[in-house]
Design a protein around this motif. Structure first.
Motif, PDB file in Angstrom:
ATOM      1  N   ALA A   1       0.804  -1.224   0.000  1.00 25.66           N
ATOM      2  CA  ALA A   1       0.000   0.000   0.000  1.00 25.66           C
ATOM      3  C   ALA A   1       0.834   1.271   0.000  1.00 25.66           C
ATOM      4  CB  ALA A   1      -0.977   0.031   1.176  1.00 25.66           C
ATOM      5  N   LEU A   2       2.150   1.159  -0.061  1.00 25.53           N
ATOM      6  CA  LEU A   2       3.013   2.333  -0.179  1.00 25.53           C
ATOM      7  C   LEU A   2       3.581   2.415  -1.590  1.00 25.53           C
ATOM      8  CD1 LEU A   2       4.988   2.323   3.210  1.00 25.53           C
ATOM      9  CD2 LEU A   2       2.928   3.607   2.621  1.00 25.53           C
ATOM     10  N   ASP A   3       4.144   3.604  -1.927  1.00 31.99           N
ATOM     11  CA  ASP A   3       4.745   3.759  -3.256  1.00 31.99           C
ATOM     12  C   ASP A   3       5.921   2.813  -3.441  1.00 31.99           C
ATOM     13  OD1 ASP A   3       2.922   5.678  -3.887  1.00 31.99           O
ATOM     14  OD2 ASP A   3       4.237   7.380  -3.465  1.00 31.99           O
ATOM     15  N   GLY A   4       6.533   2.378  -2.326  1.00 24.50           N
ATOM     16  CA  GLY A   4       7.631   1.426  -2.432  1.00 24.50           C
ATOM     17  C   GLY A   4       7.217   0.114  -3.078  1.00 24.50           C
ATOM     18  N   GLN A   5       5.927  -0.252  -2.984  1.00 20.33           N
ATOM     19  CA  GLN A   5       5.445  -1.486  -3.615  1.00 20.33           C
ATOM     20  C   GLN A   5       5.576  -1.396  -5.128  1.00 20.33           C
ATOM     21  OE1 GLN A   5       1.368  -2.374  -2.697  1.00 20.33           O
ATOM     22  NE2 GLN A   5       1.247  -4.094  -4.133  1.00 20.33           N
ATOM     23  N   TRP A   6       5.168  -0.275  -5.695  1.00 16.47           N
ATOM     24  CA  TRP A   6       5.240  -0.110  -7.150  1.00 16.47           C
ATOM     25  C   TRP A   6       6.667   0.142  -7.611  1.00 16.47           C
ATOM     26  CZ3 TRP A   6       0.824  -2.035  -7.918  1.00 16.47           C
ATOM     27  CH2 TRP A   6      -0.261  -1.734  -7.067  1.00 16.47           C
ATOM     28  N   MET A   7       7.446   0.785  -6.765  1.00 21.95           N
ATOM     29  CA  MET A   7       8.857   0.976  -7.105  1.00 21.95           C
ATOM     30  C   MET A   7       9.581  -0.368  -7.153  1.00 21.95           C
ATOM     31  SD  MET A   7       9.490   4.318  -4.660  1.00 21.95           S
ATOM     32  CE  MET A   7      11.264   4.325  -4.896  1.00 21.95           C
ATOM     33  N   LEU A   8       9.250  -1.275  -6.220  1.00 24.39           N
ATOM     34  CA  LEU A   8       9.872  -2.597  -6.209  1.00 24.39           C
ATOM     35  C   LEU A   8       9.440  -3.406  -7.424  1.00 24.39           C
ATOM     36  CD1 LEU A   8      11.562  -4.769  -4.758  1.00 24.39           C
ATOM     37  CD2 LEU A   8       9.460  -5.444  -3.557  1.00 24.39           C
ATOM     38  N   ASN A   9       8.152  -3.341  -7.771  1.00 24.81           N
ATOM     39  CA  ASN A   9       7.678  -4.083  -8.948  1.00 24.81           C
ATOM     40  C   ASN A   9       8.361  -3.608 -10.219  1.00 24.81           C
ATOM     41  OD1 ASN A   9       5.943  -5.580  -7.353  1.00 24.81           O
ATOM     42  ND2 ASN A   9       4.176  -4.220  -7.701  1.00 24.81           N
TER      43      ASN A   9
ATOM     44  N   ARG B   1       8.485 -14.058 -10.719  1.00 21.85           N
ATOM     45  CA  ARG B   1       8.908 -12.700 -10.380  1.00 21.85           C
ATOM     46  C   ARG B   1       7.935 -12.049  -9.400  1.00 21.85           C
ATOM     47  NH1 ARG B   1       9.780 -12.253 -16.020  1.00 21.85           N
ATOM     48  NH2 ARG B   1       7.996 -10.802 -16.170  1.00 21.85           N
ATOM     49  N   GLU B   2       6.653 -12.295  -9.632  1.00 20.99           N
ATOM     50  CA  GLU B   2       5.647 -11.747  -8.716  1.00 20.99           C
ATOM     51  C   GLU B   2       5.758 -12.385  -7.340  1.00 20.99           C
ATOM     52  OE1 GLU B   2       1.902 -12.351 -10.570  1.00 20.99           O
ATOM     53  OE2 GLU B   2       2.149 -10.671 -11.996  1.00 20.99           O
ATOM     54  N   LEU B   3       6.133 -13.696  -7.289  1.00 17.15           N
ATOM     55  CA  LEU B   3       6.302 -14.359  -6.002  1.00 17.15           C
ATOM     56  C   LEU B   3       7.500 -13.787  -5.243  1.00 17.15           C
ATOM     57  CD1 LEU B   3       5.239 -16.614  -4.167  1.00 17.15           C
ATOM     58  CD2 LEU B   3       6.841 -18.185  -5.288  1.00 17.15           C
ATOM     59  N   ILE B   4       8.592 -13.521  -5.975  1.00 11.02           N
ATOM     60  CA  ILE B   4       9.760 -12.890  -5.338  1.00 11.02           C
ATOM     61  C   ILE B   4       9.395 -11.508  -4.807  1.00 11.02           C
ATOM     62  CG2 ILE B   4      12.071 -11.971  -5.772  1.00 11.02           C
ATOM     63  CD1 ILE B   4      12.479 -14.209  -7.814  1.00 11.02           C
ATOM     64  N   GLY B   5       8.650 -10.747  -5.606  1.00 12.13           N
ATOM     65  CA  GLY B   5       8.225  -9.437  -5.158  1.00 12.13           C
ATOM     66  C   GLY B   5       7.307  -9.505  -3.947  1.00 12.13           C
ATOM     67  N   PHE B   6       6.438 -10.531  -3.894  1.00 13.14           N
ATOM     68  CA  PHE B   6       5.529 -10.679  -2.751  1.00 13.14           C
ATOM     69  C   PHE B   6       6.310 -10.903  -1.459  1.00 13.14           C
ATOM     70  CE2 PHE B   6       3.259 -13.563   0.100  1.00 13.14           C
ATOM     71  CZ  PHE B   6       2.150 -12.792   0.409  1.00 13.14           C
ATOM     72  N   PHE B   7       7.301 -11.796  -1.504  1.00 14.14           N
ATOM     73  CA  PHE B   7       8.078 -12.068  -0.284  1.00 14.14           C
ATOM     74  C   PHE B   7       8.917 -10.853   0.137  1.00 14.14           C
ATOM     75  CE2 PHE B   7       7.390 -16.593  -1.440  1.00 14.14           C
ATOM     76  CZ  PHE B   7       6.877 -17.013  -0.231  1.00 14.14           C
ATOM     77  N   LEU B   8       9.428 -10.104  -0.835  1.00 17.20           N
ATOM     78  CA  LEU B   8      10.163  -8.886  -0.484  1.00 17.20           C
ATOM     79  C   LEU B   8       9.227  -7.852   0.145  1.00 17.20           C
ATOM     80  CD1 LEU B   8      12.530  -8.461  -3.577  1.00 17.20           C
ATOM     81  CD2 LEU B   8      13.146  -9.193  -1.265  1.00 17.20           C
ATOM     82  N   LEU B   9       8.025  -7.715  -0.406  1.00 14.88           N
ATOM     83  CA  LEU B   9       7.057  -6.791   0.189  1.00 14.88           C
ATOM     84  C   LEU B   9       6.638  -7.245   1.585  1.00 14.88           C
ATOM     85  CD1 LEU B   9       4.741  -6.014  -2.871  1.00 14.88           C
ATOM     86  CD2 LEU B   9       6.314  -4.447  -1.746  1.00 14.88           C
ATOM     87  N   LEU B  10       6.508  -8.573   1.760  1.00 12.74           N
ATOM     88  CA  LEU B  10       6.144  -9.101   3.068  1.00 12.74           C
ATOM     89  C   LEU B  10       7.240  -8.801   4.090  1.00 12.74           C
ATOM     90  CD1 LEU B  10       3.967 -10.723   4.569  1.00 12.74           C
ATOM     91  CD2 LEU B  10       5.255 -12.802   4.019  1.00 12.74           C
TER      92      LEU B  10
ATOM     93  N   LEU C   1      11.989  -4.925 -10.203  1.00 11.38           N
ATOM     94  CA  LEU C   1      12.077  -6.353 -10.536  1.00 11.38           C
ATOM     95  C   LEU C   1      11.828  -6.606 -12.015  1.00 11.38           C
ATOM     96  CD1 LEU C   1      10.261  -7.970  -7.450  1.00 11.38           C
ATOM     97  CD2 LEU C   1      12.715  -7.790  -7.872  1.00 11.38           C
ATOM     98  N   GLU C   2      10.884  -5.858 -12.581  1.00 10.80           N
ATOM     99  CA  GLU C   2      10.604  -6.032 -14.001  1.00 10.80           C
ATOM    100  C   GLU C   2      11.782  -5.575 -14.858  1.00 10.80           C
ATOM    101  OE1 GLU C   2       8.134  -7.423 -15.637  1.00 10.80           O
ATOM    102  OE2 GLU C   2       7.115  -8.017 -13.780  1.00 10.80           O
ATOM    103  N   ALA C   3      12.517  -4.598 -14.365  1.00 14.37           N
ATOM    104  CA  ALA C   3      13.642  -4.069 -15.148  1.00 14.37           C
ATOM    105  C   ALA C   3      14.900  -4.909 -15.002  1.00 14.37           C
ATOM    106  CB  ALA C   3      13.933  -2.631 -14.728  1.00 14.37           C
ATOM    107  N   THR C   4      15.057  -5.628 -13.892  1.00 11.72           N
ATOM    108  CA  THR C   4      16.315  -6.344 -13.632  1.00 11.72           C
ATOM    109  C   THR C   4      16.211  -7.861 -13.749  1.00 11.72           C
ATOM    110  OG1 THR C   4      15.806  -6.315 -11.258  1.00 11.72           O
ATOM    111  CG2 THR C   4      17.148  -4.507 -12.112  1.00 11.72           C
ATOM    112  N   LEU C   5      15.019  -8.443 -13.506  1.00  9.37           N
ATOM    113  CA  LEU C   5      14.908  -9.902 -13.461  1.00  9.37           C
ATOM    114  C   LEU C   5      14.264 -10.512 -14.695  1.00  9.37           C
ATOM    115  CD1 LEU C   5      13.850 -10.559  -9.747  1.00  9.37           C
ATOM    116  CD2 LEU C   5      16.131 -10.610 -10.760  1.00  9.37           C
ATOM    117  N   VAL C   6      13.972  -9.684 -15.700  1.00  8.49           N
ATOM    118  CA  VAL C   6      13.324 -10.234 -16.894  1.00  8.49           C
ATOM    119  C   VAL C   6      14.227 -11.242 -17.581  1.00  8.49           C
ATOM    120  CG1 VAL C   6      12.431  -9.675 -19.187  1.00  8.49           C
ATOM    121  CG2 VAL C   6      11.883  -8.226 -17.245  1.00  8.49           C
TER     122      VAL C   6
END
Length: 280
Positions: free
Chosen positions: A226-234, A251-260, A237-242
């Motif tokens: 719910a913070l801007d950091g969530q979209w910044m992280l997504n 990639r979404e699972l990795i982002g979920f655990f980082l957000l958690l 990840l899209e720019a570096t892990l593609v």
């Protein structure tokens, strides 16, 4: 209407920290006084006030040019006695108006014999030139004068504080005490209805606004739900892990655990801060 301030002179803005402070008294400093000098050191701002006090602290006591005729029987000479720190005193009655001064006897310049005299300090130093030796008095005054120096305890200084519109304040003590007892500002309001602390209020308010905005920006950048950091992280990840992780769901699972992890860290910091506040 534009707020107009004059910063050419310094004005005492803070009153004294406690009753009986170093600058208190009938002829002491008051709120609104314009300080223009400490001895022969001109004061045009807060920085000058601090530097002049530091200079007076680390230099020998300033002397004053007094006519030789004033040192004759019209002045009551006290019997000098040695203090515990080795300095000399000749005013044994603890007078609030007299001070012990030392000077080289005019008739004994070759022997450098020192004489001591208890003199009314305000009458003696008002309008007199400062000096370091008798040679300075010969330069600044036309009449035959000698350089008299207050005989004070070690590290103690006698300081004339020039503040308008009142007469000079005479301070005897440790210069740092004078620095900590008085608050100064570089601003003097041109209009009477403006508060002299208004620039200080505005400066403090803007500092808090900048600090709060910076803190909110940092918190908002935390990888948290719910913070801007969530979209910044997504986006990161899209720019570096593609090229490394081709599967989008992974990639979404990795982002979920980082957000958690970020959310848990932020919640732990908030809980710790609340606990420290309530535990006091």
């Amino acid at each position: 209407m534009r707020l107009s301030y004059n910063n050419r002179v310094s004005s005492v803005r803070g009153f004294f920290r406690s009753a009986g402070s170093a600058a208190d008294g009938p002829r002491g400093l008051s709120v609104g006084d314009i300080v223009t000098g400490l001895e022969d050191c001109p004061v045009q701002g807060v920085e000058d006030w601090t530097s002049c006090l530091s200079h007076l602290t680390h230099t020998p006591q300033t002397g004053y040019c007094v006519p030789v005729t004033s040192l004759q029987p019209s002045w009551a000479h006290g019997r000098p006695f040695k203090r515990l720190d080795g300095t000399m005193d000749c005013c044994s009655n603890n007078s609030l108006t007299d001070l012990c001064f030392s000077y080289i006897k005019p008739q004994g310049r070759n022997s450098r014999e020192r004489e001591f005299a208890c003199m009314p300090v305000r009458k003696m130093v008002t309008g007199t030139a400062t000096c370091r030796s008798d040679a300075d008095c010969a330069t600044h005054t036309a009449a035959a004068s000698v350089c008299v120096t207050p005989s004070l305890e070690n590290q103690t200084r006698f300081i004339r504080v020039t503040h308008l519109p009142s007469p000079n304040m005479l301070f005897v003590g440790y210069p740092p005490h004078l620095q900590y007892a008085v608050g100064l500002t570089n601003f003097v309001p041109r209009f009477g209805f403006l508060h002299r602390d208004l620039p200080i209020f505005l400066e403090t308010f803007l500092k808090y606004v900048v600090s709060l905005s910076g803190a909110l920006a940092v918190v908002n950048s935390v990888p948290c739900f719910a913070l801007d950091g969530q979209w910044m992280l997504n986006a990161l990840l899209e720019a570096t892990l593609v090229g490394v992780v081709t599967d989008r769901q992974k990639r979404e699972l990795i982002g979920f655990f980082l957000l958690l992890a970020g959310s848990a860290l932020l919640a732990a910091n908030v809980a710790l801060g609340l606990w420290m506040v309530t535990a006091r």
